[in-house]
Design an enzyme around this catalytic site. Structure first.
Site, short mmCIF file in Angstrom:
data_model
loop_
_atom_site.label_atom_id
_atom_site.label_comp_id
_atom_site.label_asym_id
_atom_site.label_seq_id
_atom_site.Cartn_x
_atom_site.Cartn_y
_atom_site.Cartn_z
N ARG A 119 21.59 5.29 65.76
CA ARG A 119 22.83 4.51 65.65
C ARG A 119 22.46 3.05 65.38
O ARG A 119 22.54 2.19 66.26
CB ARG A 119 23.65 4.65 66.93
N GLN A 124 24.24 3.40 59.24
CA GLN A 124 25.69 3.62 59.33
C GLN A 124 26.23 4.46 58.18
O GLN A 124 27.11 5.31 58.38
CB GLN A 124 26.42 2.28 59.38
N ASP A 127 25.77 8.19 58.86
CA ASP A 127 26.09 8.61 60.23
C ASP A 127 27.17 9.70 60.20
O ASP A 127 28.37 9.40 60.25
CB ASP A 127 26.54 7.40 61.04
N SER A 130 29.69 9.86 63.23
CA SER A 130 30.80 8.91 63.18
C SER A 130 31.84 9.31 62.15
O SER A 130 33.04 9.27 62.42
CB SER A 130 30.28 7.50 62.89
N TYR A 230 25.07 5.50 72.74
CA TYR A 230 25.57 6.65 73.48
C TYR A 230 25.75 6.30 74.96
O TYR A 230 25.02 5.48 75.51
CB TYR A 230 24.59 7.84 73.39
#
Length: 381
Positions: A119, A124, A127, A130, A230
């Site tokens: 993360r 990003q 990901d 997400s 997390y």
């Protein structure tokens, strides 16, 4: 490179790993793309659309027999028999499934699990957790509105005033934040809870009230900060206090949406049977951790609520509990579009321009984190 895109075979899986948009981009990089006929139909993508983008249509064996196979979910035992040793596989392969990883290693695949990407800012764009959680959070609210037998917004009519629905969101990660935003658009009054104090401002910026539980020790505050984006398990002292606060809000709620997951561990119990029994008849719980909770005494697996039943909608104590385990697949077109872009961005790391095949630069933190198996060995434990 020859890239294969098979249809997903897991029950209820409607997504596809490549779209016409990403097909064009892969073709522009000099790769050939073979898509199994019908692979995109459930995601509103026709074979003709793939062909227009330059892909060749084939059968399952043709797609699985390519040098690089792009999937959404891990291949089944039958699919593995159709993949050639030394081939590369990219998908959501469940890094915590030791048996599944062993099957991939035994098939001698170079396998990359996209859920394992760190993360970080650089990761990003790839990901998948997400991108898919964002969709799941939206769909959870839409499902709740469908199951709830009253309006979400406040209405003032000639026949009287209808109060706005009270929605409680438990767990404010990507899915929880999207759930807040969606419920707000529908006119609900929203409260949200999370173990990380850092999300309070995000919750309030979306128009919800944060259920604040003060930290009384340094240990509680340190655990609350989490690791790598997390949440970490919280000390029991804090959990006991949070449980009391959440229980008060749940008893008053019309809708509860729980999203709490801890990678590699059973989902925590946030909604006890006593809390469900305290809710008003007709209330709705969407348990996004369904099927990932602790094993109950009867052998069933719940979620954030032990009464949840995976892939079922049940009524307990007058409350409707929805245990859908693959919410993103219920919005297959957009879920596939976002997932395919995640895959494309990851491929830039292992399929550099003019490369003859897959490269595995282990000095790249994203590639190293996602690499699960190579040369018959499991790289992650």
């Amino acid at each position: 490179m020859l890239i294969g895109v098979p249809a997903e075979t897991m029950a209820g899986e409607t997504r596809v790993a490549v779209t016409p948009e990403t097909t064009k981009k892969l073709m522009a990089q000099g790769h050939s793309v073979r898509v199994q006929s019908g692979a995109g139909v459930a995601a509103s993508v026709t074979d003709a659309a793939y062909q227009a983008a330059g892909a060749d249509m084939t059968d399952a064996a043709g797609a699985l027999g390519c040098d690089l196979v792009l999937k959404v979910r891990s291949p089944s035992a039958l699919e593995l028999t159709q993949m050639k040793p030394g081939a590369a596989l990219v998908g959501m392969l469940n890094p915590f499934d030791a048996e599944g990883l062993q099957r991939l290693a035994s098939a001698r695949l170079t396998a990359f699990a996209l859920e394992a990407a760190p993360r970080t800012t650089r990761a990003q764009s790839m990901d998948v957790l997400s991108s898919q959680a964002n969709i799941a959070g939206y769909k959870a609210v839409i499902m709740a509105a469908d199951r709830y037998q009253k309006f979400f917004p406040m209405l003032m009519t000639a026949a009287g005033t209808v109060k706005a629905a009270r929605v409680v969101i438990l767990g404010v990660g990507v899915a929880g934040l999207q759930a807040i935003a969606t419920a707000k658009r529908l006119g609900a009054v929203i409260e949200a809870s999370d173990v990380r104090p850092s999300v309070k401002e995000q919750v309030e910026s979306l128009g919800a009230k944060f259920i604040d539980v003060p930290y009384e020790t340094a240990e509680e505050k340190e655990a609350a900060e989490g690791v790598g984006g997390y949440a970490r398990p919280m000390p029991q002292s804090w959990l006991d206090r949070q449980k009391l606060e959440v229980a008060k809000r749940v008893a008053q709620a019309d809708v509860v949406i729980s999203t709490a997951l801890i990678p590699g561990r059973a989902a925590p119990v946030l909604i006890t049977e006593e809390m469900v029994a305290s809710m008003k008849p007709g209330s709705v719980i969407i348990d996004m951790a369904a099927g990932k909770g602790a094993v109950n005494a009867d052998g069933s697996v719940g979620g954030n609520c032990p009464l949840t039943e995976a892939d079922k909608t049940v009524v307990k104590h007058g409350v409707t509990l929805v245990g859908e385990t693959n919410l993103a697949a219920l919005v297959a077109a957009d879920a596939s579009a976002l997932y395919a872009r995640n895959v494309l961005d990851f491929l830039k790391l292992v399929l550099p321009k003019d490369a003859a095949g897959i490269e595995v630069p282990l000095d790249d933190d994203i590639v190293a984190a996602c690499l699960m198996t190579q040369g018959g060995e499991i790289k992650k434990t």
